[in-house]
Enzyme design. Structure first.
Site, PDB file in Angstrom:
ATOM      1  CB  ALA A  10      58.746  58.438  26.722  1.00 31.02           C
ATOM      2  CB  THR A  34      54.215  50.632  39.363  1.00 27.16           C
ATOM      3  OG1 THR A  34      54.631  51.546  38.332  1.00 27.16           O
ATOM      4  CG2 THR A  34      53.023  51.201  40.120  1.00 27.16           C
ATOM      5  CG  HIS A  49      61.819  58.653  38.451  1.00 31.63           C
ATOM      6  ND1 HIS A  49      60.479  58.772  38.223  1.00 31.63           N
ATOM      7  CD2 HIS A  49      62.416  58.874  37.265  1.00 31.63           C
ATOM      8  CE1 HIS A  49      60.262  59.042  36.944  1.00 31.63           C
ATOM      9  NE2 HIS A  49      61.423  59.095  36.336  1.00 31.63           N
ATOM     10  NE  ARG A  50      63.749  54.291  45.727  1.00 35.00           N
ATOM     11  CZ  ARG A  50      62.987  53.494  46.500  1.00 35.00           C
ATOM     12  NH1 ARG A  50      63.075  53.594  47.827  1.00 35.00           N
ATOM     13  NH2 ARG A  50      62.189  52.610  45.979  1.00 35.00           N
ATOM     14  NE  ARG A  52      62.087  64.115  39.618  1.00 37.05           N
ATOM     15  CZ  ARG A  52      61.586  63.497  38.539  1.00 37.05           C
ATOM     16  NH1 ARG A  52      62.196  63.628  37.387  1.00 37.05           N
ATOM     17  NH2 ARG A  52      60.516  62.746  38.621  1.00 37.05           N
ATOM     18  NE  ARG A  53      59.822  59.590  45.232  1.00 30.92           N
ATOM     19  CZ  ARG A  53      60.264  58.631  44.436  1.00 30.92           C
ATOM     20  NH1 ARG A  53      60.279  58.807  43.139  1.00 30.92           N
ATOM     21  NH2 ARG A  53      60.708  57.496  44.922  1.00 30.92           N
TER      22      ARG A  53
END
Lengths: 170, 170, 170
Positions: A10, A34, A49-50, A52-53
């Site tokens: 983690a 996922t 996370h989203r 950052r991309r």
């Protein structure tokens, strides 16, 4: 280039490292998410996370139907799957046959020509968990990681954002 | 020589390994202890660590003010910080801003000319903890380790007392 | 060839890897099993391990008397001990002196000429366990692994079935 398995703990930086592997190739890149947002903590993590991309990433959700999603995407699209451990959790909670799901995933990976980078957690290096479900999950995650590591061309163990190359098949 | 980050699990021999790194240089060596004796178990552990270190070691306590302590010590004193994970725990329990504390630590490290060896626990390789505080701590520890690993010249992952070199910048 | 220590997490493939090391030598091979079947989960696991091993393997049970068993077996028999972590657990639950047991084991290993492969769990890379017994066990397991790694000619850390060579003494 085939399949690369990126293992780590983690907050080990494994997702960022895996994204970097894809971004060395020409865009676009496919991102199979996922994660399912069960609670606020998870919703926040997914959004982080989203965000950052950057451009060049196409996101697809596959909390359960990972093999089918891999089959449907363009044959030449490099793909990142983040992460297998959440996907396995989703199947465990749905009381599915985990060995069968693993076999379907490996078959779908074998059918793809373009590179696939798989991100997975290593969860077996702590004390034996108190509850039986956690022990069952830990066993299933370990078995899945082993079977994918055997299939992968390249296996990387990420520690504090840094890669240790565990397998690099010629 | 800059900053060396020594990562490892509980009872992995990381402290002994880190002390050995310092002892390869001429004495004296500074030892910054971050442990606070909350209970008998911890008191005993601190005493054990202290008794193991021989002459040549100067001990300083910094359960919270680690950056300030690094700034105050003589510029040419090689320093061991043992350990970052307890220091982070102390700040978490004091409800401090962990990201800000991390940034101050990195700035203080960047100001030091003499070698600094940092010891930290890797805590993210087990099953997801049941309680939210443990998850928050695990995330913060992972982020801190990643940021320090990026800054460090050298990162070592210790397993059963043996070093695996993860990073060795030229 | 001396002593090889194979470390890894739960379901990391460490037992299979260790069996492979023995099977590279001419049969027969000795298998010292330390597991005790406390419950159905463990009974099933023991049966699974036993069924996986083929002809050429001779199985001996030593839930506690590991040093004595090592002394009694033929001097030229290569031996696999699977695993040290269960053996340590058995002694912990029997309230034995763990340091003394470790010392006896190391002495017995030093007396053997034929290769011995030891399998052990790394259990210290998760969050600090809530209960004191688990912490005590984690400390004892870490100390045992360190002392055996120091004695071993070869130490391997297995991740997802793949070996990372941590020590390979000439």
């Amino acid at each position: 280039m085939g399949v690369t398995l990126v293992l780590g703990g983690a907050r080990s930086g494994k997702s960022t490292y895996a994204e970097g592997l894809l971004e060395q190739m020409p865009a676009p890149w496919g991102y199979i998410a996922t994660a399912q947002a069960y609670d606020d903590e998870m919703t926040e993590r997914i959004a982080l996370h989203r965000s950052r991309r950057g451009a060049g990433w196409q996101t697809f959700d596959a909390p359960l139907a990972l093999a089918a999603t891999l089959d449907e995407l363009p044959a030449d699209l490099p793909i990142l799957v983040d992460c297998l451990t959440l996907w396995l959790t989703n199947h465990l909670l749905a009381d599915h046959d985990l060995a069968a799901e693993g076999a379907q995933l490996r078959a779908a990976l074998a059918r793809r020509a373009a590179p696939v980078v798989l991100v997975a957690n290593e969860v077996g290096l702590g004390i034996v968990p108190d509850n039986a479900l956690a022990r069952r999950f830990r066993d299933a995650a370990g078995r899945l990681n082993q079977s994918l590591a055997a299939q992968a061309q390249r296996v990387v163990f990420v520690v504090a954002g840094l890669p240790m190359i565990v397998k690099d098949a010629p």
